[in-house]
Design a protein around this motif. Structure first.
Motif, PDB file in Angstrom:
ATOM      1  N   MET A   1      -8.417  44.517   5.633  1.00  0.00           N
ATOM      2  CA  MET A   1      -8.743  43.381   6.494  1.00  0.00           C
ATOM      3  C   MET A   1      -7.984  43.499   7.810  1.00  0.00           C
ATOM      4  SD  MET A   1      -6.466  40.195   5.005  1.00  0.00           S
ATOM      5  CE  MET A   1      -6.992  40.353   3.296  1.00  0.00           C
ATOM      6  N   ILE A   2      -8.426  42.754   8.803  1.00  0.00           N
ATOM      7  CA  ILE A   2      -7.669  42.679  10.052  1.00  0.00           C
ATOM      8  C   ILE A   2      -6.325  42.021   9.736  1.00  0.00           C
ATOM      9  CG2 ILE A   2      -7.586  41.693  12.373  1.00  0.00           C
ATOM     10  CD1 ILE A   2      -9.704  43.814  12.105  1.00  0.00           C
ATOM     11  N   PRO A   3      -5.210  42.710  10.005  1.00  0.00           N
ATOM     12  CA  PRO A   3      -3.906  42.130   9.661  1.00  0.00           C
ATOM     13  C   PRO A   3      -3.468  41.064  10.664  1.00  0.00           C
ATOM     14  CG  PRO A   3      -3.612  44.258  10.712  1.00  0.00           C
ATOM     15  CD  PRO A   3      -5.101  44.061  10.572  1.00  0.00           C
ATOM     16  N   ASP A   4      -2.494  40.286  10.267  1.00  0.00           N
ATOM     17  CA  ASP A   4      -1.946  39.243  11.135  1.00  0.00           C
ATOM     18  C   ASP A   4      -0.855  39.868  12.002  1.00  0.00           C
ATOM     19  OD1 ASP A   4      -1.384  36.871  12.313  1.00  0.00           O
ATOM     20  OD2 ASP A   4      -0.456  35.923  10.566  1.00  0.00           O
ATOM     21  N   LEU A   5      -1.255  40.319  13.192  1.00  0.00           N
ATOM     22  CA  LEU A   5      -0.350  41.046  14.076  1.00  0.00           C
ATOM     23  C   LEU A   5       0.080  40.177  15.253  1.00  0.00           C
ATOM     24  CD1 LEU A   5      -2.349  44.383  14.049  1.00  0.00           C
ATOM     25  CD2 LEU A   5      -0.215  43.920  12.827  1.00  0.00           C
ATOM     26  N   ALA A   6       1.139  40.618  15.917  1.00  0.00           N
ATOM     27  CA  ALA A   6       1.723  39.790  16.977  1.00  0.00           C
ATOM     28  C   ALA A   6       0.856  39.717  18.218  1.00  0.00           C
ATOM     29  CB  ALA A   6       3.113  40.333  17.339  1.00  0.00           C
ATOM     30  N   ASP A   7       0.245  40.841  18.582  1.00  0.00           N
ATOM     31  CA  ASP A   7      -0.501  40.860  19.841  1.00  0.00           C
ATOM     32  C   ASP A   7      -1.420  42.081  19.863  1.00  0.00           C
ATOM     33  OD1 ASP A   7       1.204  43.032  20.359  1.00  0.00           O
ATOM     34  OD2 ASP A   7       2.616  41.756  21.462  1.00  0.00           O
ATOM     35  N   SER A   8      -2.109  42.267  20.989  1.00  0.00           N
ATOM     36  CA  SER A   8      -3.075  43.357  21.115  1.00  0.00           C
ATOM     37  C   SER A   8      -2.403  44.725  21.098  1.00  0.00           C
ATOM     38  CB  SER A   8      -3.889  43.185  22.398  1.00  0.00           C
ATOM     39  OG  SER A   8      -3.037  43.201  23.540  1.00  0.00           O
ATOM     40  N   ILE A   9      -1.146  44.801  21.548  1.00  0.00           N
ATOM     41  CA  ILE A   9      -0.427  46.072  21.501  1.00  0.00           C
ATOM     42  C   ILE A   9      -0.195  46.491  20.059  1.00  0.00           C
ATOM     43  CG2 ILE A   9       1.743  47.224  22.092  1.00  0.00           C
ATOM     44  CD1 ILE A   9       1.901  45.374  24.543  1.00  0.00           C
ATOM     45  N   ALA A  10       0.226  45.540  19.233  1.00  0.00           N
ATOM     46  CA  ALA A  10       0.425  45.828  17.809  1.00  0.00           C
ATOM     47  C   ALA A  10      -0.896  46.208  17.153  1.00  0.00           C
ATOM     48  CB  ALA A  10       1.032  44.619  17.114  1.00  0.00           C
ATOM     49  N   PHE A  11      -1.987  45.558  17.569  1.00  0.00           N
ATOM     50  CA  PHE A  11      -3.302  45.884  17.015  1.00  0.00           C
ATOM     51  C   PHE A  11      -3.687  47.324  17.357  1.00  0.00           C
ATOM     52  CE2 PHE A  11      -7.922  46.193  17.739  1.00  0.00           C
ATOM     53  CZ  PHE A  11      -8.363  45.977  16.450  1.00  0.00           C
ATOM     54  N   GLN A  12      -3.460  47.725  18.602  1.00  0.00           N
ATOM     55  CA  GLN A  12      -3.808  49.091  19.002  1.00  0.00           C
ATOM     56  C   GLN A  12      -3.007  50.121  18.210  1.00  0.00           C
ATOM     57  OE1 GLN A  12      -6.299  50.112  20.956  1.00  0.00           O
ATOM     58  NE2 GLN A  12      -6.941  47.970  21.256  1.00  0.00           N
ATOM     59  N   LYS A  13      -1.765  49.800  17.869  1.00  0.00           N
ATOM     60  CA  LYS A  13      -0.953  50.704  17.053  1.00  0.00           C
ATOM     61  C   LYS A  13      -1.491  50.790  15.626  1.00  0.00           C
ATOM     62  CE  LYS A  13       3.397  50.104  19.601  1.00  0.00           C
ATOM     63  NZ  LYS A  13       4.787  49.583  19.536  1.00  0.00           N
ATOM     64  N   TRP A  14      -2.009  49.673  15.130  1.00  0.00           N
ATOM     65  CA  TRP A  14      -2.554  49.642  13.750  1.00  0.00           C
ATOM     66  C   TRP A  14      -3.924  50.306  13.670  1.00  0.00           C
ATOM     67  CZ3 TRP A  14      -7.085  47.067  12.279  1.00  0.00           C
ATOM     68  CH2 TRP A  14      -7.326  47.029  10.893  1.00  0.00           C
ATOM     69  N   LEU A  15      -4.689  50.258  14.749  1.00  0.00           N
ATOM     70  CA  LEU A  15      -6.101  50.629  14.752  1.00  0.00           C
ATOM     71  C   LEU A  15      -6.393  52.000  14.144  1.00  0.00           C
ATOM     72  CD1 LEU A  15      -8.832  49.491  15.543  1.00  0.00           C
ATOM     73  CD2 LEU A  15      -8.493  50.388  17.858  1.00  0.00           C
ATOM     74  N   PRO A  16      -5.610  53.053  14.394  1.00  0.00           N
ATOM     75  CA  PRO A  16      -5.942  54.367  13.803  1.00  0.00           C
ATOM     76  C   PRO A  16      -5.933  54.378  12.266  1.00  0.00           C
ATOM     77  CG  PRO A  16      -4.418  54.639  15.630  1.00  0.00           C
ATOM     78  CD  PRO A  16      -4.494  53.165  15.365  1.00  0.00           C
ATOM     79  N   SER A  17      -5.283  53.399  11.666  1.00  0.00           N
ATOM     80  CA  SER A  17      -5.201  53.380  10.198  1.00  0.00           C
ATOM     81  C   SER A  17      -6.524  53.029   9.532  1.00  0.00           C
ATOM     82  CB  SER A  17      -4.127  52.384   9.742  1.00  0.00           C
ATOM     83  OG  SER A  17      -4.534  51.043   9.989  1.00  0.00           O
ATOM     84  N   VAL A  18      -7.540  52.577  10.310  1.00  0.00           N
ATOM     85  CA  VAL A  18      -8.821  52.190   9.699  1.00  0.00           C
ATOM     86  C   VAL A  18      -9.704  53.394   9.426  1.00  0.00           C
ATOM     87  CG1 VAL A  18      -8.725  49.973  10.886  1.00  0.00           C
ATOM     88  CG2 VAL A  18     -10.112  51.810  11.867  1.00  0.00           C
TER      89      VAL A  18
END
Length: 514
Positions: free
Chosen positions: A128-145
């Motif tokens: 699922m989309i995780p509960d991240l702090a901001d868009s920067i954290a999301f971009q860091k998580w994105l490759p894991s999908v």
């Protein structure tokens, strides 16, 4: 109730019924609609035999050709009139199987215009989309999908509609769960917002990062009903999963059990396809260049078979034409019916007809449209035409009271700016009226859902609507003169100042080609 008043009312009703019965055409309309109805056959052929009618799909073209053939079989002239082009797409199978932590086939389907899975499907972990702090954290998580399926919808805490809670729950339980759901929805909205993306751009970012599929769930607030719209992905499938199965997957992900699914969603793009309106007519004898119109959109979303949106409107208008051709074959004015394409994407077919036939707009006596479900007609608005009460009232008086007694009217009302195809004609100054139906839980149960199927049709109600519409068309044809088009400009309810009459809008004639 006063006895004299009661007697007088009864006498008036008796006189009304007697007057109706003395009109042989009206009497024949009622008899034909009740005793020789073709509604069940038409519904079966359209909903079961052809299926849903997504614009640009093979089923849409089959439906247009079928309607022309039906009309010609009744001795009614009909044609398919091209007005644009659309991205062609054909739905295939959707199989969704959870394969870990245990095995279960899940209920769901790909969204319209979704890309296909590789043949045989792909197995992947669900995240699922995780509960991240901001868009920067999301971009860091994105490759894991990469190689995974991503859930992008909030789950529902209950699959029971409100009415079911109201019937059985302890006092306060419904308020409690509503508050909890509201809080969950708000938190999920904030979670998505912090990615820096929206519901349209998020799937694109996920597919570009290597996700193998997007999982959504759009509950319609009725048992078993989900709304099925369109995908925004270009390379990977997007599927809607039932509330129950989506919630199970969500809970498994949330608890760290790493569920896996095999998704096999097959579909294919079929290139650019022509889009049509189906037009049929019974030529007038005295004023052939003046028109009384029937209107219903032909297309549907394809979660179900488009039975109440707008299969019922379609078969209603076809049956009215059949009945009138049989009992009123030589109308004074030309009776015209439009079965519009791509209403669901913005009234495109009807807007195209208005734009392509400007010479006809001043010659349309009235138009009657039906769209919102299977129920008997319950509401009629004058759409801002000042004198609509006078002529619609007279015509309604010729319809049996058993049909009109529960119809609520609003005169002169305000012009409709959208919602269904009558609005395309109102904007052009045509007295166009929507035959608005009784709900039958339309907005939650069948409107754009996977549950919009033949079994939801209430044929007795549709038969009543056939009688109503056929008599209204007959009366409009017989009206000695063209009806008044004087308009009441609506007021802004906040300022009290006059607004403007709706303006005609151009259709999208090249859909889905971005």
């Amino acid at each position: 109730m006063n006895k004299i008043y009661r007697y007088g009312l009864g006498l008036l009703l008796l006189i009304s019924v007697k007057v109706q019965a003395q009109n042989p055409v009206i009497e024949a309309i009622i008899q034909e609609a009740n005793e020789n109805s073709q509604l069940e056959t038409l519904a079966h052929e359209l909903m079961d035999g052809i299926g849903p009618r997504l614009v640009g799909s093979p089923q849409m073209q089959k439906a247009h050709d079928w309607a022309v053939s039906q009309y010609q079989g009744w001795g009614i002239t009909a044609r398919n009139e091209q007005w644009g082009e659309w991205k062609g797409w054909e739905r295939g199978i959707t199989h969704i199987d959870m394969v870990a932590p245990w095995t279960r086939s899940l209920s769901g389907m790909q969204l319209a215009w979704s890309p296909a899975s590789p043949k045989g499907g792909v197995v992947g972990e669900v995240v699922m989309i995780p509960d991240l702090a901001d868009s920067i954290a999301f971009q860091k998580w994105l490759p894991s999908v990469k190689g995974k399926y991503v859930m992008i919808s909030a789950p529902q805490l209950t699959g029971r509609p409100d009415y079911n809670w109201e019937k059985w729950a302890k006092e306060g339980s419904l308020d409690k769960i509503k508050e909890a759901q509201s809080q969950l929805d708000a938190e999920w909205t904030n979670r998505i917002s912090r990615t820096g993306l929206n519901r349209r751009t998020l799937p694109e970012a996920l597919e570009n990062a290597g996700a193998v599929g997007i999982l959504t769930s759009y509950w319609s607030r009725a048992f078993g009903a989900n709304k099925i719209f369109s995908a925004s992905t270009k390379k990977i499938p997007t599927v809607d999963i039932s509330l129950e199965d989506y919630g199970m997957l969500f809970r498994l992900v949330e608890s760290g059990k790493k569920p896996q699914i095999n998704l096999n969603a097959q579909s294919k793009e079929t290139g650019i396809q022509p889009t049509f309106n189906t037009i049929a007519e019974i030529k007038g004898t005295e004023r052939p260049d003046e028109y009384v119109m029937l209107s219903a959109h032909f297309d549907s979303w394809d979660g179900g078979t488009g039975a109440t949106d707008n299969g019922t409107g379609t078969i209603l208008m076809m049956e009215v034409m059949r009945v009138l051709k049989k009992v009123y074959p030589n109308p004074k004015r030309t009776i015209l019916v439009g079965h519009w394409g791509s209403e669901e994407q913005g009234l495109n077919g009807s807007r195209a007809f208005v734009e392509d036939h400007p010479e006809m707009m001043d010659k349309i006596q009235v138009l009657f449209n039906q769209d919102n479900g299977t129920g008997r007609v319950a509401n009629l608005s004058g759409q801002g035409f000042v004198d609509s009460y006078e002529y619609l009232g007279r015509w309604l008086n010729k319809v049996p009271r058993t049909i009109t007694s529960e119809i609520e009217t609003t005169f002169p009302g305000n012009p409709g700016g959208g919602g269904s195809d009558y609005a395309s004609f109102v904007a052009a100054g045509v007295p166009a009226f929507n035959l608005s139906s009784l709900s039958w839980d339309y907005s939650t149960q069948t409107w754009h859902t996977n549950m919009d199927t033949y079994d939801k049709i209430v044929f007795d109600d549709v038969r009543s609507n056939v009688i109503l519409a056929a008599i209204m068309v007959y009366m409009a044809c017989e009206e000695p003169e063209m009806v008044s088009r004087e308009k009441r400009i609506p007021l802004n309810f906040r300022t009290g100042e006059p607004t403007e009459w709706p303006s005609p809008r151009s259709p999208n004639r090249k859909g889905g080609m971005d």
